[in-house]
Design an enzyme around this catalytic site. Sequence first.
Site, short mmCIF file in Angstrom:
data_model
loop_
_atom_site.label_atom_id
_atom_site.label_comp_id
_atom_site.label_asym_id
_atom_site.label_seq_id
_atom_site.Cartn_x
_atom_site.Cartn_y
_atom_site.Cartn_z
N THR A 142 0.88 -1.10 0.01
CA THR A 142 0.13 0.10 0.01
C THR A 142 0.83 1.12 0.18
OG1 THR A 142 -1.81 -1.05 1.14
CG2 THR A 142 -1.66 1.19 1.41
N GLY A 143 0.53 2.45 -0.64
CA GLY A 143 1.09 3.63 -0.39
C GLY A 143 1.53 4.20 -2.24
N THR A 144 2.18 5.05 -2.16
CA THR A 144 2.51 5.53 -3.62
C THR A 144 3.66 4.63 -4.25
OG1 THR A 144 4.20 6.92 -2.46
CG2 THR A 144 2.02 8.14 -2.92
N GLY A 176 6.20 -0.88 -0.08
CA GLY A 176 7.13 0.52 0.07
C GLY A 176 7.57 0.25 1.72
N ALA A 177 8.12 1.31 2.01
CA ALA A 177 8.69 1.67 3.38
C ALA A 177 8.68 3.13 3.73
CB ALA A 177 9.96 0.87 3.79
N GLY A 223 3.82 2.03 7.68
CA GLY A 223 2.46 2.41 8.31
C GLY A 223 2.03 3.60 8.20
N GLY A 224 2.98 4.31 7.45
CA GLY A 224 2.76 6.00 7.15
C GLY A 224 1.27 5.90 6.51
N GLU A 257 -0.26 -5.35 6.02
CA GLU A 257 1.13 -5.44 5.41
C GLU A 257 2.04 -6.31 6.08
OE1 GLU A 257 1.39 -0.86 3.33
OE2 GLU A 257 2.19 -1.19 5.55
C1 5RP Z 1 1.53 2.05 4.07
C2 5RP Z 1 3.02 1.94 4.27
C3 5RP Z 1 3.88 2.32 2.93
O1 5RP Z 1 4.38 1.34 2.27
C4 5RP Z 1 4.59 3.58 3.46
O2 5RP Z 1 3.92 4.57 4.16
C5 5RP Z 1 5.54 3.98 2.35
O3 5RP Z 1 4.52 5.01 1.40
P1 5RP Z 1 4.88 5.66 0.04
O4 5RP Z 1 5.22 4.63 -0.79
O5 5RP Z 1 3.76 6.23 -0.11
O6 5RP Z 1 6.11 6.68 0.55
O7 5RP Z 1 3.71 1.29 5.12
O8 5RP Z 1 0.99 1.69 5.19
#
Ligand code: 5RP
Length: 229
Positions: free
Chosen positions: A34-36, A90-91, A103-104, A111
């Site tokens: 999940t995430g961009t 992602g992270a 978890g952002g 996840e």
């Molecule tokens: C979501 C996450 C995402 O992988 C993490 O926050 C990175 O997000 P992005 O790819 O938008 O920078 O852990 O819960």
Amino acid sequence: MESINKSKQDAEKLAAAKEAVKFIKDNDVVGLGTGTTATFAIKELAKRMQEGLKIRAAASSIKTEELAISYGIPILKLETLNSIDISIDGADEFTTSLNLIKGGGGALFREKIIASLSKNAIIITDSSKKVSKLGAFTVPVEVIPLALQYVFNQIEKLHGQGILREKEGKKFLTDNGNYIVDVDFGLIDNPKELAFALNQIDGLLAHGLFIGLTSKVIMAKGDEILTFE
Ligand code: 5RP
């Protein structure tokens, strides 16, 4: 954490995503993050499927599931799976010893289940996510609502400063109907020990420290692809 501008960051996310989807093989069960950054990977995976790759996937959030379905990616129910062949996520931060903060986006619990089920758990990032010590990014923890005050008190005992996450003036709710508390522990000397302590707190469903769950991190930096494993 190095700061970079958004278009450079997006180019790096895309480059890391393109590299990671090369590892997906026919008939794999694929865990979708999940995430961009994970979104770039889902779109690249959809392109490979248009070229004939056949896979089935499990999604780490409702948003990801909806996105995958919109690209024609078949989705399996996570609760039915014994294992996942490969996952791409992602992270928010990572170290070269493959410890992460995630978890952002608030999807950390699913996840983590996907990462735990994965034979090959790949993390993709731009170059801003690499740190020498975790903790500049706060550690998200998912909390069952009735335990909120108890969890705040326990976190304080671990010298963490928690803030209840809000979205548009309301308490943020996860896909599981829980709250997120973003906890500042300062720079974390021993992430494994902190993860263990957080695991002992009743009512704290999951935390964003991912320790020993990652097979490799693929990071793009400018035109370069760097792999940490
Ligand atoms: C979501 C996450 C995402 O992988 C993490 O926050 C990175 O997000 P992005 O790819 O938008 O920078 O852990 O819960």
